[in-house]
Design an enzyme around this catalytic site. Structure first.
Site, PDB file in Angstrom:
ATOM      1  N   ALA A  71       0.863  -1.172   0.000  1.00  0.00           N
ATOM      2  CA  ALA A  71       0.000   0.000   0.000  1.00  0.00           C
ATOM      3  C   ALA A  71       0.904   1.228   0.000  1.00  0.00           C
ATOM      4  CB  ALA A  71      -0.888  -0.018   1.231  1.00  0.00           C
ATOM      5  N   GLU A 137       4.768  -5.120   7.326  1.00  0.00           N
ATOM      6  CA  GLU A 137       3.998  -4.036   7.971  1.00  0.00           C
ATOM      7  C   GLU A 137       4.412  -3.762   9.402  1.00  0.00           C
ATOM      8  OE1 GLU A 137       2.692  -6.298   5.940  1.00  0.00           O
ATOM      9  OE2 GLU A 137       0.953  -5.499   4.855  1.00  0.00           O
TER      10      GLU A 137
HETATM   11  N1  CO8 Z   1       4.615   3.310  -0.621  1.00  0.00           N
HETATM   12  C1  CO8 Z   1       4.984   4.491  -1.127  1.00  0.00           C
HETATM   13  N2  CO8 Z   1       6.118   4.702  -1.829  1.00  0.00           N
HETATM   14  C2  CO8 Z   1       6.901   3.641  -2.045  1.00  0.00           C
HETATM   15  C3  CO8 Z   1       6.588   2.361  -1.551  1.00  0.00           C
HETATM   16  C4  CO8 Z   1       5.371   2.210  -0.810  1.00  0.00           C
HETATM   17  N3  CO8 Z   1       4.955   1.022  -0.321  1.00  0.00           N
HETATM   18  N4  CO8 Z   1       7.572   1.519  -1.906  1.00  0.00           N
HETATM   19  C5  CO8 Z   1       8.465   2.229  -2.604  1.00  0.00           C
HETATM   20  N5  CO8 Z   1       8.067   3.511  -2.682  1.00  0.00           N
HETATM   21  C6  CO8 Z   1       8.764   4.634  -3.330  1.00  0.00           C
HETATM   22  C7  CO8 Z   1       9.924   5.142  -2.484  1.00  0.00           C
HETATM   23  O1  CO8 Z   1       9.460   6.023  -1.487  1.00  0.00           O
HETATM   24  C8  CO8 Z   1      10.770   5.808  -3.519  1.00  0.00           C
HETATM   25  O2  CO8 Z   1      10.233   7.074  -3.809  1.00  0.00           O
HETATM   26  P1  CO8 Z   1      11.230   8.320  -4.133  1.00  0.00           P
HETATM   27  O3  CO8 Z   1      11.951   7.930  -5.397  1.00  0.00           O
HETATM   28  O4  CO8 Z   1      10.281   9.446  -4.319  1.00  0.00           O
HETATM   29  O5  CO8 Z   1      12.132   8.439  -2.954  1.00  0.00           O
HETATM   30  C9  CO8 Z   1      10.565   4.930  -4.756  1.00  0.00           C
HETATM   31  O6  CO8 Z   1       9.356   4.192  -4.537  1.00  0.00           O
HETATM   32  C10 CO8 Z   1      11.665   3.936  -4.947  1.00  0.00           C
HETATM   33  O7  CO8 Z   1      11.823   3.224  -3.750  1.00  0.00           O
HETATM   34  P2  CO8 Z   1      13.241   2.738  -3.231  1.00  0.00           P
HETATM   35  O8  CO8 Z   1      14.265   3.787  -3.497  1.00  0.00           O
HETATM   36  O9  CO8 Z   1      13.068   2.275  -1.831  1.00  0.00           O
HETATM   37  O10 CO8 Z   1      13.487   1.522  -4.249  1.00  0.00           O
HETATM   38  P3  CO8 Z   1      14.383   0.230  -4.050  1.00  0.00           P
HETATM   39  O11 CO8 Z   1      14.394  -0.431  -5.384  1.00  0.00           O
HETATM   40  O12 CO8 Z   1      15.680   0.585  -3.423  1.00  0.00           O
HETATM   41  O13 CO8 Z   1      13.598  -0.694  -3.001  1.00  0.00           O
HETATM   42  C11 CO8 Z   1      11.632  -1.778  -2.099  1.00  0.00           C
HETATM   43  C12 CO8 Z   1      12.389  -1.308  -3.358  1.00  0.00           C
HETATM   44  C13 CO8 Z   1      12.419  -2.888  -1.410  1.00  0.00           C
HETATM   45  C14 CO8 Z   1      10.303  -2.307  -2.587  1.00  0.00           C
HETATM   46  C15 CO8 Z   1      11.473  -0.596  -1.115  1.00  0.00           C
HETATM   47  O14 CO8 Z   1      10.953   0.511  -1.829  1.00  0.00           O
HETATM   48  C16 CO8 Z   1      10.549  -0.863   0.027  1.00  0.00           C
HETATM   49  O15 CO8 Z   1      10.938  -1.505   0.992  1.00  0.00           O
HETATM   50  N6  CO8 Z   1       9.282  -0.354  -0.056  1.00  0.00           N
HETATM   51  C17 CO8 Z   1       8.339  -0.410   1.032  1.00  0.00           C
HETATM   52  C18 CO8 Z   1       7.839  -1.821   1.243  1.00  0.00           C
HETATM   53  C19 CO8 Z   1       6.817  -1.859   2.357  1.00  0.00           C
HETATM   54  O16 CO8 Z   1       7.085  -1.567   3.494  1.00  0.00           O
HETATM   55  N7  CO8 Z   1       5.577  -2.272   1.994  1.00  0.00           N
HETATM   56  C20 CO8 Z   1       4.496  -2.368   2.927  1.00  0.00           C
HETATM   57  C21 CO8 Z   1       3.695  -1.111   2.888  1.00  0.00           C
HETATM   58  S1  CO8 Z   1       2.422  -1.100   4.111  1.00  0.00           S
HETATM   59  C22 CO8 Z   1       1.195  -2.017   3.468  1.00  0.00           C
HETATM   60  O17 CO8 Z   1       1.277  -2.531   2.370  1.00  0.00           O
HETATM   61  C23 CO8 Z   1       0.007  -2.121   4.303  1.00  0.00           C
HETATM   62  C24 CO8 Z   1      -1.047  -3.017   3.666  1.00  0.00           C
HETATM   63  C25 CO8 Z   1      -2.277  -2.972   4.475  1.00  0.00           C
HETATM   64  C26 CO8 Z   1      -3.189  -1.899   3.975  1.00  0.00           C
HETATM   65  C27 CO8 Z   1      -4.387  -1.857   4.790  1.00  0.00           C
HETATM   66  C28 CO8 Z   1      -5.543  -1.341   3.987  1.00  0.00           C
HETATM   67  C29 CO8 Z   1      -6.821  -1.514   4.725  1.00  0.00           C
END
Ligand code: CO8
Length: 263
Positions: A71, A137
């Protein structure tokens, strides 16, 4: 191709004209993170596809490098509990999980948090060898909120689910396969092709059987064995009334190719 804009990206729907369709999340600058317009777009497409009798199987995917990184965290960082509740975002996930046709997730790269939960709303998960799956999460001060604690536990059992959910550890595709979280592992370059091939094969089969099979398997996660066996018996009895049952069995006995009508 139908496209819905999603604030820095889009959700795309392509009907292939052979009974299959592909829904694609494309928001590369945010690693395909599911912001609200993306989730609404997915729900809109899945609701449309559920009403479309010509569509027999669906592939859900991201890009060749990235499924969905969860998300959108930016959408949630300042959200209050009441605002979160009022979003009623469960409706958007339910549209994917509730579509009657089989849905095959083609997963390359990361399927994290809501991204893995999205994949778990599907019926089959095909993962590229380099895929990484996880529910991180807890590291953000929340827990999986779109079915992760329930669907993962049902898929792999309590102790493997706890390992992933309690510390947000990521696993690779082979391990996910060994656990029962992934249906098939393939080379990264072939993930989408494998998924669409499976969708095409399913699309040739009698849709009432396929959709009833999906319902019956999903029901098994929810009911007692006796209730499930009863439901399965009734479902198979109903299919005996279909044209396609007569056609499928008749064609086998007459050694010819069946012509299924979906009736
Ligand atoms: N949300 C928003 N932005 C994101 C997300 C995300 N989940 N993931 C990546 N991005 C963005 C980064 O902020 C970054 O933006 P910017 O270039 O503006 O700084 C861009 O994407 C690139 O990200 P990275 O530089 O981190 O890219 P990498 O290739 O180095 O890493 C990863 C990729 C490993 C995927 C890393 O981005 C990461 O760990 N992302 C977050 C993963 C995460 O924690 N996911 C869980 C999110 S919480 C969730 O899903 C809750 C679900 C329940 C919802 C409930 C609804 C009812």
């Amino acid at each position: 191709m139908t496209v819905i804009s999603t604030d820095g990206g889009e959700v795309l729907l392509e009907r292939h004209g052979d009974g299959t369709a592909t829904v694609r999340v494309h928001r590369p600058d945010a690693r395909n993170a599911l912001n609200i317009p993306t989730r609404q777009g997915l729900a809109q497409f899945f609701n449309e596809l559920g009403d479309d009798e010509d569509i027999r199987a669906i592939v859900l995917t991201g890009s060749d490098e990235m499924f969905v990184a969860g998300a959108d965290i930016g959408d949630m960082v300042d959200l209050s509990a009441v605002e979160m509740m009022k979003r009623r975002s469960e409706r958007w996930w339910a549209a994917v999980a509730g579509v009657p046709q089989p849905v095959i997730a083609a997963v390359n790269g990361f399927a994290l948090g809501g991204g893995l939960e999205l994949a778990m709303c599907c019926d089959v998960i095909i993962a590229g060898r380099g895929a990484k799956l996880g529910l991180p999460e807890v590291r953000l001060g929340i827990i999986p909120g779109a079915g992760g604690t329930q669907r993962l536990t049902r898929a792999v059992g309590k102790f493997k689910a706890m390992r992933m959910i309690l510390n947000g550890e990521l696993i690779d595709a082979e391990e996910a396969f060994a656990m029962g979280l992934v249906s098939k592992v393939t080379e990264d370059a072939e993930t989408y092709e494998e998924a669409i091939k499976m969708a095409r094969d399913i699309a040739k089969l009698p849709p009432l059987s396929v959709q009833t099979a999906k319902e019956a398997v999903n029901m098994s996660e929810d009911v007692s064995l006796q209730a499930g066996l009863f439901m399965e018996r009734k479902a198979v009895q109903v299919l005996f009334a279909s044209h396609d049952k007569k056609e499928g069995m008749g064609a086998f006995l007459e050694k010819r190719k069946p012509e299924f009508k979906g009736e």
